[in-house]
Design an enzyme around this catalytic site. Structure first.
Site, PDB file in Angstrom:
ATOM      1  N   LEU A 122       0.875  -1.175   0.000  1.00  0.00           N
ATOM      2  CA  LEU A 122       0.000   0.000   0.000  1.00  0.00           C
ATOM      3  C   LEU A 122       0.906   1.218   0.000  1.00  0.00           C
ATOM      4  O   LEU A 122       1.930   1.230   0.695  1.00  0.00           O
ATOM      5  CB  LEU A 122      -0.906   0.022   1.241  1.00  0.00           C
ATOM      6  CG  LEU A 122      -1.968  -1.084   1.364  1.00  0.00           C
ATOM      7  CD1 LEU A 122      -2.660  -0.992   2.719  1.00  0.00           C
ATOM      8  CD2 LEU A 122      -2.991  -0.988   0.237  1.00  0.00           C
ATOM      9  N   ASP A 123       0.546   2.263  -0.757  1.00  0.00           N
ATOM     10  CA  ASP A 123       1.409   3.440  -0.768  1.00  0.00           C
ATOM     11  C   ASP A 123       1.303   4.190   0.560  1.00  0.00           C
ATOM     12  O   ASP A 123       0.434   3.911   1.388  1.00  0.00           O
ATOM     13  CB  ASP A 123       1.126   4.343  -1.976  1.00  0.00           C
ATOM     14  CG  ASP A 123      -0.245   5.005  -1.935  1.00  0.00           C
ATOM     15  OD1 ASP A 123      -0.606   5.563  -0.886  1.00  0.00           O
ATOM     16  OD2 ASP A 123      -0.954   4.981  -2.956  1.00  0.00           O
ATOM     17  N   ILE A 124       2.183   5.142   0.754  1.00  0.00           N
ATOM     18  CA  ILE A 124       2.313   5.811   2.051  1.00  0.00           C
ATOM     19  C   ILE A 124       1.027   6.511   2.484  1.00  0.00           C
ATOM     20  O   ILE A 124       0.736   6.614   3.683  1.00  0.00           O
ATOM     21  CB  ILE A 124       3.502   6.813   2.013  1.00  0.00           C
ATOM     22  CG1 ILE A 124       3.820   7.320   3.431  1.00  0.00           C
ATOM     23  CG2 ILE A 124       3.220   7.954   1.044  1.00  0.00           C
ATOM     24  CD1 ILE A 124       5.129   8.090   3.523  1.00  0.00           C
ATOM     25  N   ASN A 125       0.222   6.967   1.535  1.00  0.00           N
ATOM     26  CA  ASN A 125      -1.007   7.686   1.865  1.00  0.00           C
ATOM     27  C   ASN A 125      -2.253   6.803   1.894  1.00  0.00           C
ATOM     28  O   ASN A 125      -3.364   7.314   2.042  1.00  0.00           O
ATOM     29  CB  ASN A 125      -1.221   8.829   0.858  1.00  0.00           C
ATOM     30  CG  ASN A 125      -0.134   9.878   0.957  1.00  0.00           C
ATOM     31  OD1 ASN A 125       0.262  10.258   2.047  1.00  0.00           O
ATOM     32  ND2 ASN A 125       0.360  10.334  -0.179  1.00  0.00           N
ATOM     33  N   THR A 126      -2.071   5.503   1.744  1.00  0.00           N
ATOM     34  CA  THR A 126      -3.190   4.560   1.780  1.00  0.00           C
ATOM     35  C   THR A 126      -3.133   3.770   3.081  1.00  0.00           C
ATOM     36  O   THR A 126      -2.068   3.337   3.512  1.00  0.00           O
ATOM     37  CB  THR A 126      -3.142   3.598   0.580  1.00  0.00           C
ATOM     38  OG1 THR A 126      -3.184   4.355  -0.621  1.00  0.00           O
ATOM     39  CG2 THR A 126      -4.311   2.636   0.594  1.00  0.00           C
TER      40      THR A 126
END
Length: 280
Positions: free
Chosen positions: A108-112
């Protein structure tokens, strides 16, 4: 007990030392030794062979315990083991596995935020991530902007992104009004920022993104952000069966489960006992 011959990368992945692809790279780099000689891709081993990765012996077992953790990733954490910038990673809060390591099933990306699965079975991780398996990922998405049925139809029909076509297999309105609407979407692969890019293709901005399901596993409300929970054997077997893997032994990594209320009462009794002694 001996085991039938298996490819080295598969054995190493089963031992929880990385994904099968990572183990193939380790073999190509000459880091894997079998009976004193460098292994090559295609080699097979049995339980009687001396298998080593980076000089450390790898125990080959027929009945390896399979474990899976459900982790609720907060925004701001990254999905790497170490970060040169010193940021928190999703591995920081996981329990230790002596002689093994956790393998993340997807990223998951950092903002998810939301559901991340970890396992000590690299082969299962590899299968669950492979695009050919078509494993469903479900996300809760908060969208800024007015969403039309035409937008939804376009994203379900398929959109050409810079790295190829992409589409949602399902989009359902959840709640909200105006510029604060929540939808649940289902996608069958895990390309970088794919959910966000699909919405952006319609001129819409994703302001919050949370994964709530991976295959048969849902993120329960009991798993708070930044905490993990063990998946029970029944759920692990169901997940394994979805990628054509047989059942495997299971054992809890929690050695002692104590009721928090009982622990609180014990502390109170101890404190009262000390206070009474002080009065004598």
């Amino acid at each position: 007990m001996t085991m039938s011959e298996e490819r080295i990368q598969k054995v190493l992945a089963k031992a929880g030392l990385g994904s099968r692809r990572e183990m193939e790279r380790a073999i190509e780099e000459g880091r894997v030794i079998v009976n004193g000689e460098k292994a090559t891709l295609g080699d097979k081993v049995t339980a009687s062979d001396d298998l080593r990765l980076d000089g450390k012996p790898v125990k080959v077992e027929n009945e390896k315990v399979r474990r899976v953790l459900v982790y609720n990733k907060p925004e701001g954490e990254i999905c790497t083991r170490k970060d040169p910038e010193g940021r928190h990673t999703v591995f920081d809060r996981l329990p230790k596995l002596p002689g093994e390591r956790w393998v993340a099933i997807g990223r998951l990306d950092i903002n998810t935020s939301g559901l991340l699965l970890f396992t000590n079975d690299g082969e299962m991780a590899n299968r669950l991530m492979h695009p050919s398996r078509q494993i469903e990922r479900e996300y809760a998405v908060r969208v800024l902007g007015e969403v039309s049925q035409d937008n939804i139809d376009a994203m379900c029909a398929g959109v050409e992104l810079e790295d190829g076509p992409a589409r949602f297999t399902d989009v359902q309105f959840f709640n909200g009004k105006g510029s604060n609407q929540w939808f649940h979407v289902v996608i069958m692969e895990g390309r970088n920022r794919e959910v966000r890019r699909l919405w952006e293709s319609q001129g819409l901005q994703v302001s919050r993104l949370k994964r709530v399901r991976y295959g048969s596993v849902f993120l329960e409300s009991t798993v708070r952000a930044g905490t993990w929970q063990e998946l029970p054997k029944k759920e692990i077997d169901r997940l394994a069966a979805s990628v054509e893997l047989p059942s495997a032994p299971w054992k809890s990594i929690i050695k002692h489960k104590r009721d928090p209320m009982k622990r609180k009462m014990e502390k109170q009794r101890t404190r009262r006992s000390v206070e009474n002694k002080g009065r004598v």
